[in-house]
Design an enzyme around this catalytic site. Structure first.
Site, PDB file in Angstrom:
ATOM      1  N   TRP A 102       0.866  -1.217   0.368  1.00  0.00           N
ATOM      2  CA  TRP A 102       0.013   0.043   0.066  1.00  0.00           C
ATOM      3  C   TRP A 102       0.796   1.001  -0.018  1.00  0.00           C
ATOM      4  CZ3 TRP A 102      -4.376  -1.243  -2.007  1.00  0.00           C
ATOM      5  CH2 TRP A 102      -4.952  -2.307  -1.499  1.00  0.00           C
ATOM      6  N   ASP A 172      -1.604   6.775   6.551  1.00  0.00           N
ATOM      7  CA  ASP A 172      -2.710   5.842   6.139  1.00  0.00           C
ATOM      8  C   ASP A 172      -3.028   4.854   7.123  1.00  0.00           C
ATOM      9  OD1 ASP A 172      -4.186   3.928   4.834  1.00  0.00           O
ATOM     10  OD2 ASP A 172      -3.039   3.226   3.400  1.00  0.00           O
ATOM     11  N   LYS A 196     -12.094  -1.887   6.922  1.00  0.00           N
ATOM     12  CA  LYS A 196     -11.215  -2.832   7.658  1.00  0.00           C
ATOM     13  C   LYS A 196     -11.628  -2.731   8.901  1.00  0.00           C
ATOM     14  CE  LYS A 196      -8.771  -3.461   3.940  1.00  0.00           C
ATOM     15  NZ  LYS A 196      -7.674  -2.344   3.513  1.00  0.00           N
TER      16      LYS A 196
HETATM   17  C1  LIG Z   1      -7.172  -2.008   2.176  1.00  0.00           C
HETATM   18  C2  LIG Z   1      -5.901  -0.845   2.182  1.00  0.00           C
HETATM   19  C3  LIG Z   1      -5.921   0.288   1.253  1.00  0.00           C
HETATM   20  C4  LIG Z   1      -6.730   0.374   0.136  1.00  0.00           C
HETATM   21  O1  LIG Z   1      -8.084   0.715   0.469  1.00  0.00           O
HETATM   22  P1  LIG Z   1      -9.152   0.834  -0.607  1.00  0.00           P
HETATM   23  O2  LIG Z   1     -10.377   1.635   0.314  1.00  0.00           O
HETATM   24  O3  LIG Z   1      -9.685  -0.526  -1.038  1.00  0.00           O
HETATM   25  O4  LIG Z   1      -8.615   1.931  -1.721  1.00  0.00           O
HETATM   26  C5  LIG Z   1      -5.078   1.117   1.279  1.00  0.00           C
HETATM   27  N1  LIG Z   1      -4.304   1.263   2.435  1.00  0.00           N
HETATM   28  C6  LIG Z   1      -4.019   0.232   3.508  1.00  0.00           C
HETATM   29  C7  LIG Z   1      -3.157   0.301   4.368  1.00  0.00           C
HETATM   30  C8  LIG Z   1      -5.134  -0.927   3.399  1.00  0.00           C
HETATM   31  O5  LIG Z   1      -5.088  -1.725   4.295  1.00  0.00           O
END
Ligand SMILES: *Cc1c(COP(=O)(O)O)cnc(C)c1O
Length: 358
Positions: A102, A172, A196
């Site tokens: 990511w 993030d 998540k």
């Molecule tokens: C799942 C995830 C993403 C992607 O998220 P989307 O909502 O599908 O764009 C980005 N960063 C992390 C750390 C993730 O776990």
């Protein structure tokens, strides 16, 4: 019937009270006679619900008035480009820590807008740790980190210290927001896709300090501009009302069980139990450096190359679902987000023990 525990990394398990509320609201929103899906986002009922979701976010994370709380669309993935589009001019530099797939995607997007300085990378060792040496640029606009690396199961337990006061930290937090205490004032911007730890896909939480904006010359499309969403209180266009409602119910549930302090204690206990079993059980090993292990995503592999499908089906028969590791790393991964009860972790540990003695 066997109780099902969903160890999926995302979209992930939600508390039953959330599923029930969403299910009811899809037919009749809290007794008002209409489905929440067919109600105007400008109606008082919906506006109140979104405002309440923002207040719950502020309360649970102790967010000061300097910050805006936004509910956007496009997932965490859109934030990968929205952040540099709003903050990084072509002649500017941004620091990025490369701690997983990511992070790497965020880096690729930032490179479209300005100069990226990679402060560290654990790619050579398949992202099995968080590097401790960061090579920050003294002119960097911001430092971007991925607080929890969902695929590899590493986590920043201590956030980096910035070398320059004109820069800011951006994280993030898609896979660990609301799982542990954080000091929001350490950050210029925090973002997280909901699916998540706090809701379904379709809504992305962004917490932003307004003073980090306005330092670039680029023209920004309205939908991609944080200022648009700040001015319109996340109501510039039709927001994903059902998804926000699910987040609302998740946060109400979290508040009722004691908030972030209390869930952090529970999360740490769950993770500790599972890591202890991985250490103890001769069949399994953790590929991750001990001090960087995530309390949310726990990857493990067979120590002796046994048949993975066999263990997965053994678990499946016991109601333990979605334990396959990410396709890029293989093995197993147990995602034990806020909604996973300790009993689910206990059931997995029992399965590991029974598999050992079978
Ligand atoms: C799942 C995830 C993403 C992607 O998220 P989307 O909502 O599908 O764009 C980005 N960063 C992390 C750390 C993730 O776990």
């Amino acid at each position: 019937m066997t109780k099902i525990y969903n160890f999926s990394a995302g979209p992930a398990m939600l508390h039953s009270s959330v599923l029930e509320a969403v299910s009811n609201a899809s037919k009749d929103y809290e007794g008002h006679g209409l489905s929440l899906m067919e109600m105007s986002h400008r109606s008082k009922l919906v506006m109140d619900m979104v405002t309440e979701t923002e207040s719950l976010t502020r309360e649970l994370l102790n967010i000061s008035d300097e910050y805006h709380v936004l509910f956007l669309q496009g997932g965490a993935s859109l934030q990968f480009s929205m952040i540099p589009m709003n903050l990084l001019d072509t002649n500017m530099i941004a620091d990025y820590a490369d701690t997983g797939a990511w992070s790497a995607k965020a880096i690729n997007e930032a490179q479209l807008f300005g100069n990226v300085n990679i402060v560290c990378s654990s790619k050579e060792s398949v992202y099995n740790h968080i590097p401790k040496q960061l090579n920050q640029d003294e002119n960097a606009r911001y430092l971007h980190i991925t607080s929890n690396n969902t695929i590899y199961g590493t986590q920043w337990h201590d956030f980096p210290t910035l070398i320059n006061t004109n820069t800011c930290l951006i994280a993030d937090m898609s896979s660990d927001i609301f799982s542990r205490k954080i000091d929001v004032s350490q950050f210029g911007l925090i973002y997280a896709g909901a699916q998540k730890n706090i809701g379904p896909a379709g809504v992305t939480l962004v917490i932003i300090r307004e003073d980090i904006l306005g330092a670039i010359n680029r023209k920004i499309p309205a939908m991609m501009n944080y200022k648009t969403h700040i001015e319109k209180n996340s109501m510039f266009n039709t927001p994903p009302v059902m998804a926000i409602y699910a987040v609302n119910r998740s946060l109400v549930w979290l508040k009722n069980i004691g908030g972030v302090d209390s869930i952090e204690t529970k999360n740490k206990l769950k993770a500790e139990k599972l890591y202890n079993e991985i250490e103890r059980n001769p069949l399994f090993v953790s590929p991750i450096a001990k001090e960087d292990r995530s309390i949310m995503n726990v990857p493990f592999i067979f120590s002796n190359g046994e048949d993975e499908e066999e263990f997965l089906s053994f678990c499946h028969d016991r109601g333990l679902r979605t334990l396959k590791g990410h396709r890029s790393v293989g093995g197993f991964r147990a995602s034990i987000y806020n909604a996973m009860p300790e009993a689910g972790v206990d059931a997995l540990i029992q399965a590991m023990k029974d598999y050992e003695s079978r």
